[in-house]
Design a protein around this motif. Sequence first.
Motif, short mmCIF file in Angstrom:
data_model
loop_
_atom_site.label_atom_id
_atom_site.label_comp_id
_atom_site.label_asym_id
_atom_site.label_seq_id
_atom_site.Cartn_x
_atom_site.Cartn_y
_atom_site.Cartn_z
N GLU A 36 -8.40 5.70 -15.44
CA GLU A 36 -8.54 4.66 -14.43
C GLU A 36 -10.00 4.36 -14.12
OE1 GLU A 36 -6.30 4.62 -10.87
OE2 GLU A 36 -4.44 5.14 -11.86
N CYS A 37 -10.85 5.36 -14.15
CA CYS A 37 -12.26 5.15 -13.81
C CYS A 37 -13.03 4.48 -14.94
CB CYS A 37 -12.92 6.48 -13.45
SG CYS A 37 -12.42 7.11 -11.85
N PHE A 38 -12.74 4.82 -16.19
CA PHE A 38 -13.58 4.36 -17.28
C PHE A 38 -12.94 3.31 -18.18
CE2 PHE A 38 -15.25 8.71 -16.43
CZ PHE A 38 -16.48 8.29 -15.93
N THR A 39 -11.67 2.99 -17.98
CA THR A 39 -11.02 1.93 -18.75
C THR A 39 -10.32 0.99 -17.78
OG1 THR A 39 -8.93 3.13 -19.03
CG2 THR A 39 -10.62 3.49 -20.70
N GLY A 40 -9.64 0.00 -18.31
CA GLY A 40 -8.95 -0.96 -17.47
C GLY A 40 -7.54 -0.55 -17.08
N VAL A 41 -7.15 0.67 -17.40
CA VAL A 41 -5.80 1.14 -17.09
C VAL A 41 -5.67 1.30 -15.58
CG1 VAL A 41 -4.16 3.03 -17.42
CG2 VAL A 41 -5.64 2.35 -19.29
N ASN A 42 -4.56 0.79 -15.02
CA ASN A 42 -4.33 0.91 -13.59
C ASN A 42 -2.97 1.55 -13.35
OD1 ASN A 42 -4.41 0.77 -10.84
ND2 ASN A 42 -4.17 -1.45 -10.73
N VAL A 43 -2.97 2.84 -13.08
CA VAL A 43 -1.73 3.57 -12.80
C VAL A 43 -1.47 3.62 -11.30
CG1 VAL A 43 -0.56 5.78 -13.13
CG2 VAL A 43 -2.07 4.92 -14.89
N GLY A 44 -2.52 3.50 -10.51
CA GLY A 44 -2.38 3.53 -9.06
C GLY A 44 -2.81 4.85 -8.44
N LEU A 45 -3.36 5.73 -9.23
CA LEU A 45 -3.77 7.03 -8.71
C LEU A 45 -5.01 6.92 -7.82
CD1 LEU A 45 -2.65 9.86 -8.91
CD2 LEU A 45 -4.23 10.32 -10.75
N LEU A 46 -5.93 6.02 -8.17
CA LEU A 46 -7.11 5.85 -7.32
C LEU A 46 -6.73 5.28 -5.96
CD1 LEU A 46 -9.79 4.47 -9.81
CD2 LEU A 46 -9.64 6.75 -8.82
N GLU A 47 -5.78 4.34 -5.93
CA GLU A 47 -5.33 3.78 -4.65
C GLU A 47 -4.62 4.83 -3.81
OE1 GLU A 47 -4.80 2.06 -7.55
OE2 GLU A 47 -6.40 0.60 -7.17
N PHE A 48 -3.95 5.77 -4.49
CA PHE A 48 -3.25 6.83 -3.75
C PHE A 48 -4.24 7.70 -3.00
CE2 PHE A 48 -1.55 11.14 -3.47
CZ PHE A 48 -0.37 10.90 -2.79
N TRP A 49 -5.40 7.96 -3.58
CA TRP A 49 -6.37 8.84 -2.95
C TRP A 49 -7.20 8.15 -1.88
CZ3 TRP A 49 -6.07 13.85 -3.14
CH2 TRP A 49 -5.45 14.46 -4.22
N LYS A 50 -7.17 6.80 -1.83
CA LYS A 50 -7.95 6.09 -0.81
C LYS A 50 -7.31 6.31 0.55
CE LYS A 50 -9.86 2.59 -3.78
NZ LYS A 50 -9.95 1.18 -4.11
N PRO A 51 -8.15 6.56 1.58
CA PRO A 51 -7.59 6.74 2.92
C PRO A 51 -6.95 5.46 3.44
CG PRO A 51 -9.94 7.30 2.84
CD PRO A 51 -9.58 6.72 1.53
N SER A 52 -5.79 5.60 4.06
CA SER A 52 -5.10 4.45 4.66
C SER A 52 -4.19 4.96 5.77
CB SER A 52 -4.30 3.68 3.60
OG SER A 52 -3.25 4.48 3.11
N ASP A 53 -3.58 4.02 6.47
CA ASP A 53 -2.70 4.38 7.58
C ASP A 53 -1.27 4.65 7.14
OD1 ASP A 53 -4.77 4.14 9.37
OD2 ASP A 53 -4.37 2.03 9.79
N THR A 54 -0.92 4.29 5.92
CA THR A 54 0.44 4.50 5.45
C THR A 54 0.64 5.96 5.03
OG1 THR A 54 -0.17 3.88 3.21
CG2 THR A 54 0.65 2.13 4.64
N PRO A 55 1.74 6.57 5.47
CA PRO A 55 1.99 7.97 5.07
C PRO A 55 2.33 8.05 3.58
CG PRO A 55 3.82 7.09 6.34
CD PRO A 55 2.75 6.05 6.35
N LYS A 56 1.82 9.11 2.94
CA LYS A 56 2.02 9.26 1.50
C LYS A 56 2.88 10.47 1.17
CE LYS A 56 -2.37 7.09 0.81
NZ LYS A 56 -3.77 7.24 0.47
N VAL A 57 3.45 11.10 2.17
CA VAL A 57 4.26 12.30 1.93
C VAL A 57 5.50 11.95 1.11
CG1 VAL A 57 5.62 14.08 3.07
CG2 VAL A 57 3.43 13.40 4.01
#
Length: 133
Positions: A36-57
Amino acid sequence: MKGLYRKRNADNTTNAGVLGVFLIVFNLHSVIVLLECFTGVNVGLLEFWKPSDTPKVGMGYIGGFSLAVAYLLGIGFVKKNTSEKERRLILKNIVSQGRRKLTSVFYTLFSVLLFLFTILLLIITIIPDGGIK
């Protein structure tokens, strides 16, 4: 992973199996983050680690459940398509190769360092300017 333990007993066999599974999961996580960091692949793992108000449990429960189901389906498929004699031969080869201490230590060290590097990469990527003010 059995090469990490000097004594052979059931507890160490279980510990080696659990350690091996966790290292595989850590390596899979690291590979996805690097993609995700070095290619154009977007699995959504980076968005998962970003802080937000939605619970991720709930996402963790769903992910764990899906991994467990995939593991059980894989085990069932292997048992269905291979004879017990073949499985024992395969396991014997895996166990004999898995007792090399130097290989086990290097694999464990590499996996831990790769995981720590990806966590550092996540921190640098997600927090602007690396969190330094």
